[in-house]
Design a protein around this motif. Structure first.
Motif: not given
Length: 186
Positions: A139-142, A144-148, A164-171
């Protein structure tokens, strides 16, 4: 903000928790479904539930109950949480058995993430996930989050305990590089 705002998608309503939601919350945490989050006895689940709800008054973010629009059934929770032991604001989710397999978690998490960026002015979110929880990783990957692996973990947990999965920023979301998002706030 002292309580969760109501947000609606095509199929779901994210709303403030009410006391009647606690039984379903406690049931999830008492079940094998909570194996990756730590199963809790009812008393412990009460403290967790209250913490999730109280973060709205304390910090202006917290947990939403997720219910289906067509029948008002509670199907889970999505949250923006940062209790004292979390180094960053987390986007988290959990679904009841009835909420599984219908993309409700994706839909709700997407709206919570977009709310954090558009309404709270956040520029980053993480999800803390047990490395064996393949469904949450998917789900995190779907989303757009990437492992950090460089990110701090709650209470100094190790990489073997929490990834930890970091989600893409708003931009990045507005550029359309990911599976939807920010459409309600663009």
């Amino acid at each position: 903000m002292t309580t969760a705002p109501t947000i609606e998608t095509q199929r779901l309503r994210l709303r403030a928790h009410v006391s009647a939601d606690f039984d379903a919350y406690a049931d999830v945490f008492a079940s094998a479904r909570a194996g990756y989050m730590g199963q809790l006895k009812r008393r412990q689940a009460w403290f967790s539930f209250c913490s999730d709800v109280a973060q709205w008054s304390l910090f202006g973010h917290g947990a939403w109950a997720v219910e289906r629009l067509d029948d008002d059934a509670l199907v889970g929770q999505v949250a923006l949480l940062k209790p004292d032991h979390f180094p960053e604001l987390e986007l988290g989710w959990m679904m009841t058995e009835a909420g599984e397999g219908k993309s409700y978690a994706f839909e709700a998490a997407q709206m919570a993430r977009d709310f954090a960026y558009a309404e709270l002015g956040r520029d980053t979110l993480v999800s803390y996930i047990d490395p064996n929880n393949t469904r949450s990783i998917a789900l995190a990957t779907r989303l757009g989050a990437l492992r950090d692996d460089t990110a701090a973990r709650p209470d100094g947990e190790t990489l073997e305990e929490t990834i930890v999965y970091r989600h893409p920023d708003a931009a990045a979301l507005l550029e359309g590089d990911h599976d939807g998002g920010m459409e309600a706030y663009a």
